[in-house]
Structures are given as structure tokens and as C-alpha cells.
Design a protein around this motif. Structure first.
Motif, PDB file in Angstrom:
ATOM      1  N   GLU A  24       0.828  -1.202   0.000  1.00  0.00           N
ATOM      2  CA  GLU A  24       0.000   0.000   0.000  1.00  0.00           C
ATOM      3  C   GLU A  24       0.865   1.256   0.000  1.00  0.00           C
ATOM      4  OE1 GLU A  24      -3.211  -0.073  -0.303  1.00  0.00           O
ATOM      5  OE2 GLU A  24      -3.367  -2.261  -0.192  1.00  0.00           O
ATOM      6  N   ALA A  25       0.202   2.392  -0.215  1.00  0.00           N
ATOM      7  CA  ALA A  25       0.888   3.678  -0.233  1.00  0.00           C
ATOM      8  C   ALA A  25       1.449   4.006   1.142  1.00  0.00           C
ATOM      9  CB  ALA A  25      -0.069   4.772  -0.698  1.00  0.00           C
ATOM     10  N   CYS A  26       2.384   4.936   1.150  1.00  0.00           N
ATOM     11  CA  CYS A  26       3.083   5.322   2.379  1.00  0.00           C
ATOM     12  C   CYS A  26       2.120   5.787   3.469  1.00  0.00           C
ATOM     13  CB  CYS A  26       4.110   6.403   2.055  1.00  0.00           C
ATOM     14  SG  CYS A  26       5.074   6.978   3.463  1.00  0.00           S
ATOM     15  N   GLY A  27       1.041   6.477   3.072  1.00  0.00           N
ATOM     16  CA  GLY A  27       0.114   7.026   4.048  1.00  0.00           C
ATOM     17  C   GLY A  27      -0.598   5.990   4.882  1.00  0.00           C
ATOM     18  N   GLU A  28      -0.593   4.727   4.444  1.00  0.00           N
ATOM     19  CA  GLU A  28      -1.243   3.659   5.190  1.00  0.00           C
ATOM     20  C   GLU A  28      -0.359   3.104   6.299  1.00  0.00           C
ATOM     21  OE1 GLU A  28      -4.386   2.840   4.651  1.00  0.00           O
ATOM     22  OE2 GLU A  28      -4.451   4.374   3.082  1.00  0.00           O
ATOM     23  N   LEU A  29       0.911   3.493   6.337  1.00  0.00           N
ATOM     24  CA  LEU A  29       1.856   2.942   7.302  1.00  0.00           C
ATOM     25  C   LEU A  29       1.936   3.801   8.552  1.00  0.00           C
ATOM     26  CD1 LEU A  29       4.801   1.996   4.904  1.00  0.00           C
ATOM     27  CD2 LEU A  29       2.924   0.546   5.687  1.00  0.00           C
ATOM     28  N   PRO A  30       2.279   3.195   9.699  1.00  0.00           N
ATOM     29  CA  PRO A  30       2.489   3.989  10.917  1.00  0.00           C
ATOM     30  C   PRO A  30       3.733   4.858  10.790  1.00  0.00           C
ATOM     31  CG  PRO A  30       3.087   1.690  11.286  1.00  0.00           C
ATOM     32  CD  PRO A  30       2.441   1.749   9.935  1.00  0.00           C
ATOM     33  N   GLY A  31       3.822   5.858  11.648  1.00  0.00           N
ATOM     34  CA  GLY A  31       4.902   6.829  11.557  1.00  0.00           C
ATOM     35  C   GLY A  31       6.291   6.239  11.638  1.00  0.00           C
ATOM     36  N   TRP A  32       6.492   5.200  12.466  1.00  0.00           N
ATOM     37  CA  TRP A  32       7.831   4.637  12.632  1.00  0.00           C
ATOM     38  C   TRP A  32       8.334   3.964  11.360  1.00  0.00           C
ATOM     39  CZ3 TRP A  32       8.952  -0.721  12.574  1.00  0.00           C
ATOM     40  CH2 TRP A  32       7.857  -1.587  12.589  1.00  0.00           C
ATOM     41  N   LEU A  33       7.416   3.655  10.419  1.00  0.00           N
ATOM     42  CA  LEU A  33       7.813   3.104   9.125  1.00  0.00           C
ATOM     43  C   LEU A  33       7.828   4.166   8.024  1.00  0.00           C
ATOM     44  CD1 LEU A  33       5.882  -0.296   9.199  1.00  0.00           C
ATOM     45  CD2 LEU A  33       8.364   0.005   9.258  1.00  0.00           C
ATOM     46  N   ARG A  34       6.905   5.132   8.114  1.00  0.00           N
ATOM     47  CA  ARG A  34       6.817   6.163   7.070  1.00  0.00           C
ATOM     48  C   ARG A  34       8.114   6.947   6.936  1.00  0.00           C
ATOM     49  NH1 ARG A  34       1.594   7.357   9.028  1.00  0.00           N
ATOM     50  NH2 ARG A  34       2.377   9.256  10.015  1.00  0.00           N
ATOM     51  N   GLU A  35       8.791   7.177   8.073  1.00  0.00           N
ATOM     52  CA  GLU A  35      10.007   7.991   8.016  1.00  0.00           C
ATOM     53  C   GLU A  35      11.140   7.306   7.245  1.00  0.00           C
ATOM     54  OE1 GLU A  35      11.993   8.552  11.786  1.00  0.00           O
ATOM     55  OE2 GLU A  35      10.866   6.875  12.657  1.00  0.00           O
ATOM     56  N   HIS A  36      10.999   5.994   7.011  1.00  0.00           N
ATOM     57  CA  HIS A  36      12.032   5.266   6.267  1.00  0.00           C
ATOM     58  C   HIS A  36      11.536   4.834   4.885  1.00  0.00           C
ATOM     59  CE1 HIS A  36      14.358   5.054   9.961  1.00  0.00           C
ATOM     60  NE2 HIS A  36      13.320   4.527  10.587  1.00  0.00           N
TER      61      HIS A  36
END
Length: 329
Positions: A245-257
Motif C-alpha cells: 500500500e501507499a506510504c500514508g497507510e503505514l504507521p509513523g515509525w515506518l513512514r520515516e524510512h
């Protein structure tokens, strides 16, 4: 009620109920005059209890929040309820229940009358809790003994069962209790091995404080970091995961990477690469809890941990559980 200390304790117990008490009602309950109630309120204020008074023909009193928390006065039912709640939370290492809850439980059980301790034990033995994660349950009494030894500080003896089942007796200088989502760990200096060690508390039995005090040693790093390194042998490793899925679906600790997946168009999957020292089994569970399908590109042992987790969950779901999710590998 002519015993002033006993009367003050009873008055304090009443005021800790979240309501406003008319002076006449307090006087009636304590069988004293309204003037005596006013004097007792002044004594409580001198002791640091912020008692607020309201004006009027009847007048009223209530305890309000102050700069510091004063000692609580609990009746029997309240003490039992708090002890059972703290035991349940501490015994199963629920996320958010930290060492402070164990310290509170240790203080409460130290002063709990025998009749109330029996009721708490009876309730505890008749209750089965649902736990998070795959960590073993911990006897809250074990936690309270360890917490008291940490606070002492006091040397501690206990029996310990290693991962391979080998049993041993340990003498340690306890340093900290560390809670993770699924387990409790004791960080301590092992006297016989002359080195720092991490012990899983669910493998500890028969703990007893020796009465021998000790001067605290300096752990070479933060206790939480020490536990984390122990779970991975002190190593970090590179994680490479692709999410569907797109980045926006991920929690913050994963989005930053996160970065766009190679060859993917806008709004499609993302690739996440970062360093971790978490146990691979725990990291695989965290990735699965995002609710987004993913594939582990590396390392191999993380992919193996994801497969093993998926297999265990599929078996747990039974034959009617449906097809397993695409958790990668």
C-alpha cells in the motif's frame, strides 16, 4: 469519635471520595461538632492536603488536586480492587504498564492486612486473563520481590531456568526491571559470573532478598538498550521490506524510512529500509500489526521469522480460519 488521629484518617477517607461534603454531614458521620470538623480540616491543610471550602449557610468541603499527591486512605474494597488490578497488569506485561506499577504493587502488598491479602490471592487464583504476545505469565509476587530488592538496593537469590531448560541458582545485584509488550526482564550484575546479565522474569522462581545491601554499580548503557542488545546478541541488522500500500497507510515509525518501490507508479507500494536491533520474531509481529500486506526482502532470518509467525497464526485459526495473509518471505 474522640481519638484525633483516627478521626483525621476517617475524615480524609471521606474527603477522597469525589464529591462535596457539607460540614453538618461530616460532623454527623464522625459524631463531633461542626467546630471540631473545622479544626480537623485546618489540621489536614497543615499536613499538606488541599481541602477546599465553599461558602454558604451549609458550607461544604472537598479535596482538590494539589502540587503533590498526598497519601491515599483506602477502604477494604478499594484496596482489594487496586491490588487485583495491579497484579493482573503487572503479571502479563501489558503494554504501557511500566515498572512504576510494580513499585506501587510492592508498596501496597507490604501494608495489606492478612485478611485482605487472602482475598486478593483468592480472586487472582480464580481469574484467567487474556495476554498479548507470546510471553510467559509472571507471578506478580515474583515481580514485587524483585522490585523491592531493586529499590533496596538488596542482593537477590533465585532459581533460574535457561532457554535450554538448564536450572541454576543465581546471586545477583538487581539493577532494573524492564517491561516489553510481551515480557518482563531483570537487568542485574551476576555475582558468580562477575558480569551484567539479563534474566527473563517468567523463568525466575523462588526469589528472595538476602538482606545484604550493596553500592550500586554503573551499567555501561541504558537498561532498555541493554535488554534490546541482549535479544539480538548486541547486533543491529539492515531491514528491507516492501509494502503493497501507499506510504500514508503505514504507521509513523515506518513512514520515516519509506521510499517509492522501484518501477512503481504514484499511489502504489513503498519500500522501507532501516536498521533494527529488535528480535526478528518481535519485528515480524510489529510489521504484521500494520495491517498492510508486505514482503520481506531481507535479511533471511527476518523472512524466516515472518513465515513462522504466519504458520503459527494459521494453525491457531484452525481449519475454518480461512486462507493465510500475504505476510511475505
Amino acid at each position: 469519635m474522640t481519638d484525633t488521629p483516627a478521626r483525621l484518617l476517617t475524615l480524609l477517607s471521606l474527603l477522597q471520595t469525589p464529591r462535596e461534603w457539607p460540614g453538618s454531614e461530616l460532623a454527623g458521620r464522625l459524631r463531633v461538632s461542626a467546630r471540631t470538623i473545622r479544626r480537623d480540616i485546618d489540621r489536614l491543610r497543615e499536613l499538606g492536603y488541599p481541602v477546599e471550602a465553599t461558602l454558604g449557610a451549609e458550607g461544604g468541603y472537598r479535596l482538590v488536586a494539589g502540587a503533590a499527591m498526598p497519601p491515599l486512605v483506602l477502604d477494604d474494597e478499594e484496596a482489594v480492587a487496586i491490588a487485583v488490578g495491579l497484579r493482573a497488569g503487572a503479571g502479563h506485561a501489558i503494554e504501557g504498564v511500566e515498572e512504576a506499577s510494580v513499585r506501587a504493587l510492592a508498596k501496597l502488598e507490604q501494608v495489606l492486612p492478612g485478611r485482605l491479602r487472602h482475598r486478593v490471592n483468592a480472586l487472582q487464583s480464580a481469574t484467567v486473563a487474556v495476554t498479548r504476545g507470546d510471553g510467559g505469565s509472571v507471578d506478580p509476587r515474583t515481580l514485587t520481590v524483585i522490585a523491592s530488592a531493586v529499590a533496596g538496593p538488596e542482593r537477590l537469590r533465585f532459581s533460574y531456568r535457561a532457554r535450554d531448560g538448564a536450572a541454576s541458582r543465581r546471586l545477583v545485584e538487581p539493577y532494573r526491571l524492564v517491561s516489553t509488550v510481551s515480557r518482563w526482564y531483570l537487568v542485574a550484575y551476576d555475582m558468580e559470573r562477575e558480569d551484567w546479565r539479563t534474566f527473563r522474569v517468567d523463568r525466575v522462581s523462588e526469589p528472595s532478598a538476602t538482606g545484604a545491601r550493596f553500592s550500586g554499580r554503573e551499567l555501561p548503557m541504558d537498561a532498555v538498550e541493554f535488554v534490546r542488545r541482549g535479544l539480538r546478541g548486541g547486533e543491529t541488522y539492515a531491514v528491507d521490506v516492501t509494502f503493497a500500500e501507499a506510504c500514508g497507510e503505514l504507521p509513523g515509525w515506518l513512514r520515516e524510512h519509506a521510499e517509492p518501490s522501484p518501477g512503481a507508479g504514484p499511489g502504489s507500494g513503498v519500500r522501507v529500509r532501516f536498521e533494527s536491533s529488535d528480535a526478528p520474531e518481535w519485528l515480524a509481529a510489529r510489521l504484521a500489526l500494520t495491517g498492510v500486506a508486505f514482503t520481506v526482502n531481507g535479511p533471511v532470518f527476518l523472512a524466516d521469522a515472518a513465515r513462522a509467525l504466519a504458520s503459527r497464526l494459521t494453525e491457531a485459526a484452525g481449519p475454518q480460519g480461512g486462507a493465510p495473509g500475504a505476510w511475505g518471505g
